[in-house]
Design a protein around this motif. Structure first.
Motif, mmCIF file in Angstrom:
data_model
loop_
_atom_site.group_PDB
_atom_site.id
_atom_site.type_symbol
_atom_site.label_atom_id
_atom_site.label_comp_id
_atom_site.label_asym_id
_atom_site.label_seq_id
_atom_site.Cartn_x
_atom_site.Cartn_y
_atom_site.Cartn_z
ATOM 1 N N LYS A 1 -28.426 7.692 20.853
ATOM 2 C CA LYS A 1 -27.588 6.748 21.578
ATOM 3 C C LYS A 1 -27.370 5.499 20.734
ATOM 4 O O LYS A 1 -28.240 5.117 19.945
ATOM 5 C CB LYS A 1 -28.267 6.364 22.894
ATOM 6 C CG LYS A 1 -28.422 7.498 23.886
ATOM 7 C CD LYS A 1 -29.258 7.070 25.081
ATOM 8 C CE LYS A 1 -28.615 5.933 25.856
ATOM 9 N NZ LYS A 1 -29.392 5.571 27.058
ATOM 10 N N PRO A 2 -26.233 4.826 20.882
ATOM 11 C CA PRO A 2 -26.043 3.551 20.180
ATOM 12 C C PRO A 2 -27.109 2.537 20.575
ATOM 13 O O PRO A 2 -27.556 2.502 21.734
ATOM 14 C CB PRO A 2 -24.660 3.090 20.654
ATOM 15 C CG PRO A 2 -23.961 4.342 21.072
ATOM 16 C CD PRO A 2 -25.043 5.221 21.650
ATOM 17 N N ASP B 1 -28.593 -1.269 21.314
ATOM 18 C CA ASP B 1 -28.041 -2.352 22.135
ATOM 19 C C ASP B 1 -27.113 -3.234 21.302
ATOM 20 O O ASP B 1 -27.429 -3.612 20.172
ATOM 21 C CB ASP B 1 -29.173 -3.194 22.718
ATOM 22 C CG ASP B 1 -30.029 -2.410 23.707
ATOM 23 O OD1 ASP B 1 -29.577 -1.330 24.147
ATOM 24 O OD2 ASP B 1 -31.134 -2.872 24.019
ATOM 25 N N GLU C 1 -24.128 -2.348 20.218
ATOM 26 C CA GLU C 1 -23.202 -1.571 19.383
ATOM 27 C C GLU C 1 -22.528 -0.488 20.226
ATOM 28 O O GLU C 1 -23.112 0.026 21.176
ATOM 29 C CB GLU C 1 -23.937 -0.939 18.204
ATOM 30 C CG GLU C 1 -24.711 -1.927 17.340
ATOM 31 C CD GLU C 1 -23.853 -3.009 16.726
ATOM 32 O OE1 GLU C 1 -22.649 -2.774 16.503
ATOM 33 O OE2 GLU C 1 -24.388 -4.107 16.464
ATOM 34 N N ASP C 2 -21.306 -0.158 19.842
ATOM 35 C CA ASP C 2 -20.535 0.845 20.575
ATOM 36 C C ASP C 2 -20.775 2.267 20.070
ATOM 37 O O ASP C 2 -20.460 3.234 20.767
ATOM 38 C CB ASP C 2 -19.035 0.543 20.481
ATOM 39 C CG ASP C 2 -18.662 -0.774 21.156
ATOM 40 O OD1 ASP C 2 -19.324 -1.132 22.152
ATOM 41 O OD2 ASP C 2 -17.728 -1.444 20.676
ATOM 42 N N ASP C 3 -21.299 2.385 18.860
ATOM 43 C CA ASP C 3 -21.543 3.706 18.285
ATOM 44 C C ASP C 3 -22.726 3.623 17.336
ATOM 45 O O ASP C 3 -23.359 2.567 17.204
ATOM 46 C CB ASP C 3 -20.299 4.235 17.563
ATOM 47 C CG ASP C 3 -19.765 3.254 16.518
ATOM 48 O OD1 ASP C 3 -20.565 2.798 15.663
ATOM 49 O OD2 ASP C 3 -18.562 2.931 16.538
#
Length: 265
Positions: free
Chosen positions: A181-182, A184, A186-188
């Motif tokens: 998962k990204p 915290d 960040e979008d990716d």
């Protein structure tokens, strides 16, 4: 591929690019706790030393004992030789307990790994739910237009001697399997770009090239990639401005994520 790095351990430790403080500051900003790092494929400890200035303890592991012998020793770094095939029991006995690690780092090494098995180990060892994995690679050096044109031809000649895993580096780790998962904020999961720069003369530049696994493979097959004509081409390009030293830039590409959506054990 570990045997290639074992044979050239001293040369590799001297020639391998260092990593910029900005890289480690970014990674550390994503880990709520800074107690323990597992630096996998630590080699001669370039990343481990920087991590030791931020985290309380670092365990650096590698499958090459020779590489570890050239690693810088600090009180809060423990270097550990590990088998290329490591079980969860091995992980617990020689690296860390389950759910005890804040950060797993892999510098210029993850493209060699059996990723499904490795990710099971990462999932097992990282703290839940905030444990972070950060893996990065650096791509080819950049000097200036003249030198880079010579290098481009040289790099093409070296292609047959790279392991296919090198394609993941050439692709800047964009296509590497990374089921996390990204973190915290960040979008990716990236790749995020950083760079490291080093002032080098031409001989140091050649030393770096000779530390490549492709160079060593070609040499074993009786092929000299740095032939006299190639060296002359580099010399002309390197010295055309009358300066013996150059700033050599290595672009770095980081994939970073957290547990919670990775492989389950």
């Amino acid at each position: 591929m570990a045997e290639l790095f074992t044979e050239q351990a001293k040369q590799y430790s001297e020639a391998r690019p260092s990593y910029p403080p900005e890289l480690f500051q970014f990674i550390a900003s994503k880990t709520p706790a800074r107690d323990l790092v597992w630096d996998v494929g630590t080699g001669s400890g370039q990343a481990a030393v920087s991590l030791a200035g931020i985290y309380k303890n670092v365990v650096g592991t590698d499958t090459s004992q020779n590489q570890l012998e050239f690693a810088a020793k600090l009180p809060n770094i423990r270097y550990q030789y590990t088998s290329p095939v490591m079980t969860i029991a091995d992980l617990q006995g020689s690296v860390a307990a389950q759910s005890s690690v804040d950060l797993v780092t892999i510098a210029q090494a993850m493209h060699w790994f059996d990723l499904p098995k490795f990710y099971q180990q990462v999932e097992w060892v990282l703290k839940k739910p905030h444990g972070v994995i950060a893996a990065w690679c650096y791509t080819v050096p950049e000097v200036n237009e003249s030198v880079d044109l010579v290098f481009e031809k040289f790099y093409a000649d070296s292609n047959p001697y790279w392991d296919p895993a090198r394609d993941l580096v050439n692709d800047k780790y964009r296509s590497i399997e990374f089921p996390f998962k990204p973190v915290d904020g960040e979008d990716d999961t990236g790749p995020f770009r950083f760079k490291t720069e080093r002032i080098m003369d031409l001989e140091a530049y050649f030393t770096y090239i000779r530390s490549w696994s492709s160079y060593q493979t070609a040499k074993k097959e009786g092929v000299e990639l740095l032939r006299n004509d190639v060296i002359e081409d580099f010399e002309r390009a390197w010295n055309e401005d009358g300066k013996s030293k150059k700033v050599v830039t290595h672009p770095i590409y980081l994939r970073i994520g957290k547990v919670g959506n990775a492989c389950q054990t």
